[in-house]
Design a protein around this motif. Structure first.
Motif, short mmCIF file in Angstrom:
data_model
loop_
_atom_site.label_atom_id
_atom_site.label_comp_id
_atom_site.label_asym_id
_atom_site.label_seq_id
_atom_site.Cartn_x
_atom_site.Cartn_y
_atom_site.Cartn_z
N ALA A 55 -58.61 91.40 -7.65
CA ALA A 55 -58.12 90.51 -6.59
C ALA A 55 -57.70 91.05 -5.33
O ALA A 55 -56.82 91.94 -5.83
N PRO A 56 -57.63 90.79 -4.26
CA PRO A 56 -57.18 91.19 -3.14
C PRO A 56 -55.70 91.12 -3.21
O PRO A 56 -55.08 89.83 -3.54
N LYS A 57 -54.82 92.02 -2.81
CA LYS A 57 -53.38 91.58 -2.60
C LYS A 57 -53.25 91.76 -1.12
O LYS A 57 -53.36 92.62 -0.38
N VAL A 58 -52.87 90.38 -0.67
CA VAL A 58 -52.93 89.97 0.81
C VAL A 58 -51.18 90.09 1.35
O VAL A 58 -50.42 89.49 0.49
N SER A 59 -51.13 90.75 2.22
CA SER A 59 -49.67 90.71 2.75
C SER A 59 -49.84 90.06 4.15
O SER A 59 -50.85 90.69 5.07
N VAL A 60 -48.89 89.25 4.76
CA VAL A 60 -49.14 88.60 5.98
C VAL A 60 -47.69 88.74 6.70
O VAL A 60 -46.76 88.43 6.10
N THR A 61 -47.72 89.38 7.79
CA THR A 61 -46.34 89.38 8.46
C THR A 61 -46.58 88.72 9.77
O THR A 61 -47.53 89.03 10.63
N ILE A 62 -45.66 87.93 9.96
CA ILE A 62 -46.07 86.96 11.19
C ILE A 62 -44.85 86.89 12.00
O ILE A 62 -43.80 86.90 11.64
N TYR A 63 -45.13 87.02 13.24
CA TYR A 63 -44.37 87.19 14.42
C TYR A 63 -43.88 85.46 15.29
O TYR A 63 -44.90 84.83 14.88
#
Length: 456
Positions: free
Chosen positions: A28-36
Motif C-alpha cells: 500500500a502506498p505511503k502518502v505524505s502531504v506537505t501543505i503550504y
C-alpha cells in the motif's frame, strides 16, 4: 444542453483500453502531504511495485487533478525515466461523444407505449453545441424529446481516463519488486488557522483554542496521509497588511523548522477527502493574561468634523512568560465573552498574520458606543523649508459608568519629528507613530494636547 440530459441516462458498452504495461503495487502506498499557505502542496507517494525488465510504462492513478506536471519526480534505484505524461482528459458523456465524431455508434430508443426497443446505427457528424447524427440517408439532431434513449459506444478512447493518471515510461535494469517514490507539487490544497478565544474581563485572562482548517479542492482524495503544515509564505514565480500584531516578538520555540518556515505536523495520519474541509486541533491554552483596551488611531494632523468612536480590542502576548510561547500561524481569531447567565457570546473577530513567539497582539472586536475622541488642529506653522509645527488637541469622552483608559495613537511623524510640549507623557511606537495612554473618568472627559515639530 440537450445532450447532457440524454447522456445522464446513457450507458456505455465498451472495453477499457489497456495500457502498454501495468505496474501493480505490492505494498500500500505511503502518502505524505506537505501543505503550504499559498494554495500549494508537496505530495510524496512511496510504494513497491512489480516491474518487468526493459522499457515499459508505469501508471499512477489518483494523482491530483491539479498536479503541476513540470514538478513530477520519480525516483528509484533501478529505474531510468524516459518520458512522463499527465492524462487529465477525463471520461464523461460529453467527452465520449466528442471523441466519437466521424465514428459509428448505436442509438437505442424505447417506445413508451409498448416498451419495445429500436436500435439504429448512426455516424456522429458533430458534437459542438449539440450532437448531429447521420442515420441511413437522413441527418438527425440528437435531442431530448421525451423518448427514452441510450447511446452505445463500442469502446472507450485510449486518451480518456476515468481518473487523472500520470504515466511514466521507464527502463528497468531487472524484473521484480522495486521501491519507487513519486513526488510532485499541486495546487488545490491549502490550510489556515482558526482561533477561539474566551475572554474573562474580570479575571483579565483568556482561554485560547487553535484549529487547523484543511481545504482540499484538488479533485483527488489522499488516503491515510502523513500530513505536515508549513507556516510561511513560500515564493512562487508569477504568483494589505493584516492588523493584529502591535509589537513583533523575538522569542524562539522548540517547533520544527525548515529554512525560515515553521512546521506543524498533524499528530496522526489522516484522510483528506476530495472537496472536503477538515479541522484538527493544534493549540490549547488556559488563563493567558489579557485585557480589554480602547484604541483611537489618527493618521495625520487635522481636525475631525465629528467625534470618532474608539475601537475595542483584546490585547495579550504569546510569550512563554504569559503561558503560550509558540508561533501563531496566520488565521482568524474569534473572541467570545460570557453573559450574565454564563453563556459565551461572540463579540468580534479579526485576522492575524504569521506571528512569532513573544509578540504583543491586539485583536479588534468592534467599536465602542460610549467612548470617543475628536481631534482639533489648533494651529499649523511653517518653521523652515523642511519643518512644520502642529498644535493638536484631542477631546476624549467616556459615557460609561466606570473609568477607562484610551490608547491614542498618532501617526504621521516624519524622520525628525519630535514632541516639544504635551499634557500627558507619550511613547514612541515606531519611527512614525506616537502613543498616549489617556485616562478618562466615568461619565467624563479628558483633554490631551501636544505640540509636534515635524521635519526631515
Amino acid at each position: 444542453m440537450l445532450r447532457a440530459a440524454l447522456f445522464a441516462t446513457a450507458c456505455v458498452a465498451a472495453a477499457s483500453a489497456a495500457p502498454v504495461s501495468m505496474a501493480l503495487a505490492q505494498t500500500a502506498p505511503k502518502v505524505s502531504v506537505t501543505i503550504y499557505n499559498s494554495n500549494l502542496a508537496l505530495v510524496q507517494d512511496q510504494r513497491t511495485i512489480d516491474v518487468a525488465a526493459g522499457r515499459q510504462r508505469l501508471e499512477f492513478k489518483d494523482v491530483s487533478a491539479a498536479i503541476r506536471p513540470e514538478t513530477v519526480s520519480l525516483s528509484s534505484p533501478t529505474l531510468g525515466v524516459v518520458e512522463q505524461n499527465f492524462d487529465y482528459d477525463l471520461l464523461t458523456p460529453d467527452k465520449l461523444m466528442e471523441k466519437a465524431v466521424g465514428r459509428q455508434i448505436k442509438i437505442v430508443r424505447t417506445n413508451p407505449g409498448d416498451g419495445k426497443e429500436t436500435t439504429e446505427t448512426a455516424t456522429v457528424l458533430a458534437a459542438n453545441e449539440g450532437v448531429v447524427l447521420k442515420i441511413g440517408d437522413r441527418i438527425e439532431v440528437l435531442r431530448d424529446d421525451g423518448v427514452p434513449t441510450r447511446v452505445i459506444f463500442d469502446k472507450v478512447p485510449e486518451t480518456l481516463r476515468a481518473r487523472p493518471t500520470l504515466s511514466v515510461t521507464v527502463n528497468a535494469d531487472k524484473a521484480g519488486p522495486t521501491p519507487v517514490t513519486l513526488s510532485y507539487l499541486t495546487s488545490g490544497l491549502s490550510w489556515a488557522a482558526d482561533y477561539v478565544a474566551l475572554f474573562d474581563e474580570k479575571k483579565g485572562a483568556l482561554d485560547l483554542q487553535g484549529w487547523i482548517t484543511l481545504q482540499n479542492n484538488s479533485g483527488t482524495a489522499f488516503e491515510n496521509a502523513q500530513t505536515q503544515l508549513v507556516a510561511g509564505n513560500v515564493s512562487q514565480f508569477n504568483g494589505g497588511g493584516v492588523r493584529g500584531v502591535t509589537s513583533a516578538g523575538t522569542e524562539g520555540s522548540d517547533r520544527e523548522r525548515i529554512a525560515d518556515y515553521y512546521i506543524y505536523p498533524l499528530p496522526e495520519r489522516t484522510t483528506i477527502a476530495s472537496n472536503q474541509s477538515k479541522q484538527v486541533g493544534f493549540l490549547s491554552a488556559q488563563s493567558v493574561p489579557a485585557k480589554k483596551v480602547y484604541e483611537v488611531r489618527e493618521y495625520g494632523f487635522s481636525s475631525d468634523e465629528n467625534p470618532q468612536k474608539a475601537i475595542t480590542a483584546i490585547q495579550f502576548s504569546n510569550s512563554k512568560l504569559k503561558g503560550l510561547g509558540d508561533q501563531l500561524p496566520a488565521g482568524t481569531m474569534r473572541v467570545y465573552m460570557r453573559d450574565q447567565a454564563g453563556d459565551p457570546k461572540f463579540i468580534g473577530e479579526n485576522a492575524i498574520g504569521h506571528t512569532s513567539a513573544g509578540s504583543e497582539l491586539s485583536i479588534k472586536t468592534g467599536e465602542a458606543f460610549d467612548v470617543s475622541s475628536q481631534a482639533t488642529l489648533v494651529s499649523q506653522e511653517k518653521i523652515s523649508k523642511t519643518r512644520s509645527r502642529y498644535v493638536m488637541k484631542y477631546l476624549v469622552r467616556n459615557a460609561r459608568p466606570e473609568a477607562v483608559t484610551v490608547e491614542l495613537r498618532q501617526a504621521g511623524l516624519w524622520r525628525d519629528g519630535k514632541v516639544t510640549d504635551e499634557s500627558l507623557p507619550s511613547r514612541r511606537i515606531d519611527a512614525r507613530t506616537l502613543a498616549w495612554s489617556v485616562p478618562v473618568p466615568a461619565n467624563g472627559e479628558t483633554v490631551l494636547t501636544f505640540t509636534v515639530d515635524n521635519g526631515w
